[in-house]
Write a protein that holds these residues in place. Structure first.
Motif, PDB file in Angstrom:
ATOM      1  N   GLN A 115      -5.925   1.959   3.441  1.00  0.00           N
ATOM      2  CA  GLN A 115      -4.767   2.562   3.728  1.00  0.00           C
ATOM      3  C   GLN A 115      -4.228   3.442   2.258  1.00  0.00           C
ATOM      4  O   GLN A 115      -3.803   4.716   2.471  1.00  0.00           O
ATOM      5  CB  GLN A 115      -3.398   1.859   3.872  1.00  0.00           C
ATOM      6  CG  GLN A 115      -3.751   0.891   5.229  1.00  0.00           C
ATOM      7  CD  GLN A 115      -2.579  -0.015   5.346  1.00  0.00           C
ATOM      8  OE1 GLN A 115      -1.674  -0.146   4.511  1.00  0.00           O
ATOM      9  NE2 GLN A 115      -2.465  -0.584   6.728  1.00  0.00           N
ATOM     10  N   THR A 124       0.954  -1.146  -0.091  1.00  0.00           N
ATOM     11  CA  THR A 124       0.040   0.019  -0.126  1.00  0.00           C
ATOM     12  C   THR A 124       0.923   1.284   0.062  1.00  0.00           C
ATOM     13  O   THR A 124       0.495   2.312  -0.674  1.00  0.00           O
ATOM     14  CB  THR A 124      -0.969   0.095   1.120  1.00  0.00           C
ATOM     15  OG1 THR A 124      -0.126  -0.053   2.355  1.00  0.00           O
ATOM     16  CG2 THR A 124      -2.084  -1.150   1.265  1.00  0.00           C
ATOM     17  N   LEU A 125       1.936   1.208   0.685  1.00  0.00           N
ATOM     18  CA  LEU A 125       2.695   2.510   0.876  1.00  0.00           C
ATOM     19  C   LEU A 125       3.533   2.748  -0.574  1.00  0.00           C
ATOM     20  O   LEU A 125       3.337   3.826  -0.887  1.00  0.00           O
ATOM     21  CB  LEU A 125       3.810   2.155   1.830  1.00  0.00           C
ATOM     22  CG  LEU A 125       4.867   3.588   2.033  1.00  0.00           C
ATOM     23  CD1 LEU A 125       3.896   4.758   2.686  1.00  0.00           C
ATOM     24  CD2 LEU A 125       5.824   3.152   3.413  1.00  0.00           C
ATOM     25  N   GLN A 129     -11.613   0.985   0.204  1.00  0.00           N
ATOM     26  CA  GLN A 129     -10.545   0.004   0.386  1.00  0.00           C
ATOM     27  C   GLN A 129     -10.859  -1.053  -0.767  1.00  0.00           C
ATOM     28  O   GLN A 129     -11.845  -0.855  -1.552  1.00  0.00           O
ATOM     29  CB  GLN A 129     -10.559  -0.839   1.454  1.00  0.00           C
ATOM     30  CG  GLN A 129     -12.002  -1.497   1.955  1.00  0.00           C
ATOM     31  CD  GLN A 129     -11.972  -2.303   3.008  1.00  0.00           C
ATOM     32  OE1 GLN A 129     -11.266  -1.656   4.338  1.00  0.00           O
ATOM     33  NE2 GLN A 129     -12.846  -3.358   3.408  1.00  0.00           N
ATOM     34  N   THR A 163     -12.360   9.197   0.550  1.00  0.00           N
ATOM     35  CA  THR A 163     -12.797   7.634   0.146  1.00  0.00           C
ATOM     36  C   THR A 163     -14.339   7.550   0.573  1.00  0.00           C
ATOM     37  O   THR A 163     -14.610   7.607   1.555  1.00  0.00           O
ATOM     38  CB  THR A 163     -11.723   6.804   0.868  1.00  0.00           C
ATOM     39  OG1 THR A 163     -12.170   6.688   2.357  1.00  0.00           O
ATOM     40  CG2 THR A 163     -10.188   7.286   0.946  1.00  0.00           C
ATOM     41  N   THR A 207      -7.184  -3.109   3.131  1.00  0.00           N
ATOM     42  CA  THR A 207      -6.521  -2.327   4.243  1.00  0.00           C
ATOM     43  C   THR A 207      -6.937  -1.004   4.364  1.00  0.00           C
ATOM     44  O   THR A 207      -6.813  -0.438   5.352  1.00  0.00           O
ATOM     45  CB  THR A 207      -5.147  -2.091   3.478  1.00  0.00           C
ATOM     46  OG1 THR A 207      -5.246  -1.409   2.208  1.00  0.00           O
ATOM     47  CG2 THR A 207      -4.310  -3.743   3.532  1.00  0.00           C
ATOM     48  N   GLU A 217      -1.742  12.225   2.544  1.00  0.00           N
ATOM     49  CA  GLU A 217      -0.438  12.598   3.373  1.00  0.00           C
ATOM     50  C   GLU A 217       0.357  12.956   2.402  1.00  0.00           C
ATOM     51  O   GLU A 217       1.115  13.986   2.831  1.00  0.00           O
ATOM     52  CB  GLU A 217      -0.373  11.593   4.392  1.00  0.00           C
ATOM     53  CG  GLU A 217      -1.167  11.301   5.367  1.00  0.00           C
ATOM     54  CD  GLU A 217      -1.396  12.462   6.345  1.00  0.00           C
ATOM     55  OE1 GLU A 217      -0.343  12.888   6.814  1.00  0.00           O
ATOM     56  OE2 GLU A 217      -2.451  12.765   6.491  1.00  0.00           O
ATOM     57  N   PRO A 257      -5.892   7.484   2.243  1.00  0.00           N
ATOM     58  CA  PRO A 257      -5.305   8.302   3.018  1.00  0.00           C
ATOM     59  C   PRO A 257      -3.871   8.508   3.075  1.00  0.00           C
ATOM     60  O   PRO A 257      -3.456   9.657   3.095  1.00  0.00           O
ATOM     61  CB  PRO A 257      -5.623   7.540   4.405  1.00  0.00           C
ATOM     62  CG  PRO A 257      -6.636   6.703   4.217  1.00  0.00           C
ATOM     63  CD  PRO A 257      -6.703   6.349   2.888  1.00  0.00           C
ATOM     64  N   GLN A 258      -3.164   7.561   2.688  1.00  0.00           N
ATOM     65  CA  GLN A 258      -1.600   7.572   2.358  1.00  0.00           C
ATOM     66  C   GLN A 258      -1.672   8.701   1.193  1.00  0.00           C
ATOM     67  O   GLN A 258      -0.545   9.604   1.410  1.00  0.00           O
ATOM     68  CB  GLN A 258      -1.052   6.392   1.986  1.00  0.00           C
ATOM     69  CG  GLN A 258      -0.900   5.383   3.233  1.00  0.00           C
ATOM     70  CD  GLN A 258      -0.512   4.071   2.814  1.00  0.00           C
ATOM     71  OE1 GLN A 258      -0.396   3.679   1.565  1.00  0.00           O
ATOM     72  NE2 GLN A 258       0.096   3.462   3.790  1.00  0.00           N
ATOM     73  N   SER A 296       0.999   3.820  -2.775  1.00  0.00           N
ATOM     74  CA  SER A 296       0.409   5.259  -2.756  1.00  0.00           C
ATOM     75  C   SER A 296       1.522   6.290  -3.071  1.00  0.00           C
ATOM     76  O   SER A 296       1.331   7.446  -3.633  1.00  0.00           O
ATOM     77  CB  SER A 296       0.000   5.542  -1.405  1.00  0.00           C
ATOM     78  OG  SER A 296       1.105   5.382  -0.351  1.00  0.00           O
ATOM     79  N   SER A 346     -12.543  10.018   5.214  1.00  0.00           N
ATOM     80  CA  SER A 346     -12.757   8.614   4.608  1.00  0.00           C
ATOM     81  C   SER A 346     -13.895   8.155   4.975  1.00  0.00           C
ATOM     82  O   SER A 346     -14.935   8.735   5.897  1.00  0.00           O
ATOM     83  CB  SER A 346     -11.609   7.999   5.349  1.00  0.00           C
ATOM     84  OG  SER A 346     -11.788   7.898   6.700  1.00  0.00           O
ATOM     85  N   THR A 352       6.089  -3.994   3.581  1.00  0.00           N
ATOM     86  CA  THR A 352       5.489  -5.050   4.244  1.00  0.00           C
ATOM     87  C   THR A 352       5.437  -6.239   3.219  1.00  0.00           C
ATOM     88  O   THR A 352       5.574  -5.907   1.926  1.00  0.00           O
ATOM     89  CB  THR A 352       3.947  -4.620   4.404  1.00  0.00           C
ATOM     90  OG1 THR A 352       3.479  -4.221   3.249  1.00  0.00           O
ATOM     91  CG2 THR A 352       4.070  -3.783   5.451  1.00  0.00           C
TER      92      THR A 352
END
Length: 261
Positions: free
Chosen positions: A126, A94-95, A118, A177, A124, A133, A129-130, A98, A141, A223
């Motif tokens: 994630q 996910t990181l 999601q 989201t 997730t 950021e 929102p990531q 994003s 969300s 991850t």
């Protein structure tokens, strides 16, 4: 208003099977669909287009075959479609995903970025929102409903929480989201289906965005998924009809047997 909707092609989880030896998904023969939450978000964007004349762009990161959901989005009424694809993006968590999408979005003008809550192949919640950021945008969300306020260029949003919902006002530009149940997505128009195959899908690769290769793809993913497995079947239970004291003693004995107290 310019809106960008992030969508994803996912395997239809109603037909997913797992390799019992490798513990990995068996994707062969499994149909792919547009992620349901993303489709709810896309419908939200198209409603704003219908009412206010917004320009709607869809973007997806994935292999070349993900073009199919972009064509579907065209048939539903979007104005522009971008496929973000490159072997360097493969294996992203996910990181890393994003990071890549945020880099692409920096090359685009957007008053509002919409993503699904999601994806059904990861659950997730994630990535949206990531992205917010990374871009330094306000975010809301779990959106069930939202109304655009022309007076101050803001959104009034109904955000679902466990025991109800919040009413939130957010100034644009922002990222939201959206839940799949927020909308009943429109069907593709017959004429739109024909037109969709004559419209251009822009293909962006690593060379079209500015990003450190160390934070994308498999190498940029902190991850790792070691193994996937299905939930095992439970053994048949036993029913006991006992008085309160006897029931307590039985529970204690069973706990001792299970946890070797």
């Amino acid at each position: 208003m310019k809106i960008v909707v992030c969508i994803k092609q996912v395997p239809d989880t109603t037909e997913i099977k797992l390799d019992p030896v490798k513990g990995t998904l068996i994707r062969d023969g499994v149909p792919s669909i547009m992620n349901p939450d993303d489709k709810g978000g896309l419908e939200e964007a198209l409603k704003l287009k219908d009412k206010y004349g917004a320009h709607v762009t869809v973007i997806t990161m994935g292999p070349p075959q993900a073009e199919a959901i972009l064509r579907e989005a065209y048939a539903m009424g979007v104005d522009r479609a971008i496929l973000l694809t490159d072997r360097k993006f493969g294996g992203a968590d996910t990181l890393a995903t994003s990071n890549t999408l945020a880099a692409a979005l920096r090359n685009m003008e957007a008053d509002l970025i919409i993503a699904g809550r999601q994806a059904i192949d990861g659950d997730t919640a994630q990535v949206g929102p990531q992205i917010a950021e990374h871009l330094g945008l306000p975010q809301v969300s779990y959106v069930k409903d939202m109304q655009y306020n022309t007076e101050d260029n803001s959104l009034t949003i109904k955000r679902v929480v466990e025991d109800g919902y919040y009413l939130v006002n957010v100034q644009l530009p922002a990222l939201v989201t959206v839940l799949s149940e927020a909308n009943q997505p429109r069907y593709m128009r017959v004429g739109g289906i024909v037109e969709a195959f004559n419209k251009p899908v822009e293909t962006w690769t690593f060379d079209n965005i500015t990003i450190d290769p160390a934070i994308i793809g498999l190498n940029g993913s902190p991850t790792k998924v070691k193994k996937s497995f299905t939930k095992g079947a439970k053994q048949a239970g036993k029913v006991f009809e006992l008085e309160t004291k006897e029931a307590v003693n039985l529970i204690v004995e069973k706990l001792k047997e299970k946890f070797v107290i």
